[in-house]
Motif scaffolding. Sequence first.
Motif, PDB file in Angstrom:
ATOM      1  N   ALA A  50      -0.868   8.138  -3.272  1.00  0.00           N
ATOM      2  CA  ALA A  50      -1.404   8.386  -1.925  1.00  0.00           C
ATOM      3  C   ALA A  50      -2.645   9.267  -1.996  1.00  0.00           C
ATOM      4  O   ALA A  50      -3.641   9.032  -1.292  1.00  0.00           O
ATOM      5  CB  ALA A  50      -0.341   9.050  -1.047  1.00  0.00           C
ATOM      6  N   SER A  56       2.813  12.252  -3.637  1.00  0.00           N
ATOM      7  CA  SER A  56       2.510  10.936  -4.216  1.00  0.00           C
ATOM      8  C   SER A  56       1.100  10.955  -4.790  1.00  0.00           C
ATOM      9  O   SER A  56       0.123  11.024  -4.042  1.00  0.00           O
ATOM     10  CB  SER A  56       2.620   9.839  -3.148  1.00  0.00           C
ATOM     11  N   VAL A  92      -1.474  10.016   6.515  1.00  0.00           N
ATOM     12  CA  VAL A  92      -2.042   8.689   6.236  1.00  0.00           C
ATOM     13  C   VAL A  92      -2.439   7.995   7.541  1.00  0.00           C
ATOM     14  O   VAL A  92      -3.512   7.376   7.627  1.00  0.00           O
ATOM     15  CB  VAL A  92      -1.053   7.836   5.407  1.00  0.00           C
ATOM     16  N   CYS A 125       7.991   7.254   2.975  1.00  0.00           N
ATOM     17  CA  CYS A 125       7.547   8.581   2.534  1.00  0.00           C
ATOM     18  C   CYS A 125       7.913   9.630   3.596  1.00  0.00           C
ATOM     19  O   CYS A 125       8.455   9.308   4.647  1.00  0.00           O
ATOM     20  CB  CYS A 125       6.053   8.561   2.267  1.00  0.00           C
ATOM     21  N   GLU A 149       0.326  -1.550  -2.689  1.00  0.00           N
ATOM     22  CA  GLU A 149       0.251  -0.732  -1.475  1.00  0.00           C
ATOM     23  C   GLU A 149       1.426   0.227  -1.443  1.00  0.00           C
ATOM     24  O   GLU A 149       2.527  -0.093  -1.913  1.00  0.00           O
ATOM     25  CB  GLU A 149       0.211  -1.603  -0.209  1.00  0.00           C
ATOM     26  N   LEU A 150       1.179   1.405  -0.895  1.00  0.00           N
ATOM     27  CA  LEU A 150       2.235   2.416  -0.735  1.00  0.00           C
ATOM     28  C   LEU A 150       3.043   2.092   0.508  1.00  0.00           C
ATOM     29  O   LEU A 150       2.475   1.848   1.586  1.00  0.00           O
ATOM     30  CB  LEU A 150       1.604   3.810  -0.599  1.00  0.00           C
ATOM     31  N   GLU A 151       4.377   2.107   0.369  1.00  0.00           N
ATOM     32  CA  GLU A 151       5.246   1.877   1.524  1.00  0.00           C
ATOM     33  C   GLU A 151       5.374   3.194   2.287  1.00  0.00           C
ATOM     34  O   GLU A 151       6.292   3.981   2.087  1.00  0.00           O
ATOM     35  CB  GLU A 151       6.601   1.373   1.047  1.00  0.00           C
ATOM     36  N   VAL A 152       4.402   3.376   3.180  1.00  0.00           N
ATOM     37  CA  VAL A 152       4.245   4.662   3.865  1.00  0.00           C
ATOM     38  C   VAL A 152       5.516   5.054   4.629  1.00  0.00           C
ATOM     39  O   VAL A 152       5.903   6.226   4.645  1.00  0.00           O
ATOM     40  CB  VAL A 152       3.020   4.597   4.806  1.00  0.00           C
ATOM     41  N   PHE A 207      -2.649   1.448   1.413  1.00  0.00           N
ATOM     42  CA  PHE A 207      -1.452   1.818   2.173  1.00  0.00           C
ATOM     43  C   PHE A 207      -0.950   0.569   2.904  1.00  0.00           C
ATOM     44  O   PHE A 207      -1.761  -0.284   3.289  1.00  0.00           O
ATOM     45  CB  PHE A 207      -1.781   2.907   3.205  1.00  0.00           C
ATOM     46  N   LEU A 221       3.571  13.013   5.052  1.00  0.00           N
ATOM     47  CA  LEU A 221       2.681  12.012   4.450  1.00  0.00           C
ATOM     48  C   LEU A 221       2.371  10.913   5.458  1.00  0.00           C
ATOM     49  O   LEU A 221       1.222  10.484   5.592  1.00  0.00           O
ATOM     50  CB  LEU A 221       3.307  11.434   3.183  1.00  0.00           C
ATOM     51  N   GLN A 222       3.386  10.488   6.203  1.00  0.00           N
ATOM     52  CA  GLN A 222       3.162   9.428   7.199  1.00  0.00           C
ATOM     53  C   GLN A 222       2.121   9.850   8.225  1.00  0.00           C
ATOM     54  O   GLN A 222       1.249   9.060   8.606  1.00  0.00           O
ATOM     55  CB  GLN A 222       4.473   9.087   7.909  1.00  0.00           C
TER      56      GLN A 222
END
Length: 278
Positions: free
Chosen positions: A164, A161, A111, A103, A97-100, A46, A107-108
């Motif tokens: 994720a 995701s 995570v 989202c 990496e996931l661009e949190v 992440f 999800l934010q």
Amino acid sequence: MIDIHELLAFLWKDYLAITPQAARVHTVLEARGEIIVNDHIALRTFDLPAVGIEVLARPFLACGYEPRDDYEFPDKKLVARYYQHADPALPKVFVSELEVGKCSPLLQRIVAELVGAAGAGAPDRPIRQDGPDWPDGPPLVTAGRPWPLSFATYEQLLGESEYAAWVAAFGFRANHFTVDTGALRTFASLSELNELLLASGFELNASGGLIKGSPADLLEQSSTLADEVEVAFTGERHRIRSCYYEFARRYPGESGELFHGFIATSADKIFESTDIRR
Ligand code: NI
């Protein structure tokens, strides 16, 4: 200082533990007298400061790796960078990496809670106990899943995701290793290797065709579909998709040197190897 060979051996052993098909691929290739060379490993994370690409890549930089190109996967809300070592025998390291922040608020929140709970207990990590004696403590990339996770939370993430959900369930470890098919002696092409894998009972990722990329792109890639393994969630265990094995064939560019980068449109499809339903 970390011994890069020790680190790679640790990641390989850890990967095999949840990717039994990788050992079977080796058996099939070694029966033909092949010696397997690893093209690259891929890591997922992440984009939060505590666990982002740069944190994950730290031990590789310490071992002499250098950052090369950056890539963007806007549909999947991912960015990636690969690292290369001057020693051509060492695999490239591809970290995404996931661009949190791009989202959903749900999800934010999930995570942020997981990353905040890192170190609070990881019931699925018995393999960690017999790792090397890391000089400065174990690097994040060897941490496995450092947070507790309920199956309900896993499914919430999966709804938005797949990437994720994978990081939440498996944490920090190699997502895949990659056979350098240019180093194989008994296959004239990647499609020949794919034929053997299919005939040997492996399932391949067909998203975007069995082979992603072309000789004109200087890189052809294929991959298996991810294995399924039983994972411990809070209070219950479930079988979920773990990791896949990748195969890469590289071609020389106009300079005559082998292309060492990646092709974003191909990598975008390869990401789906942990996603495709059988
Ligand atoms: Ni890859």
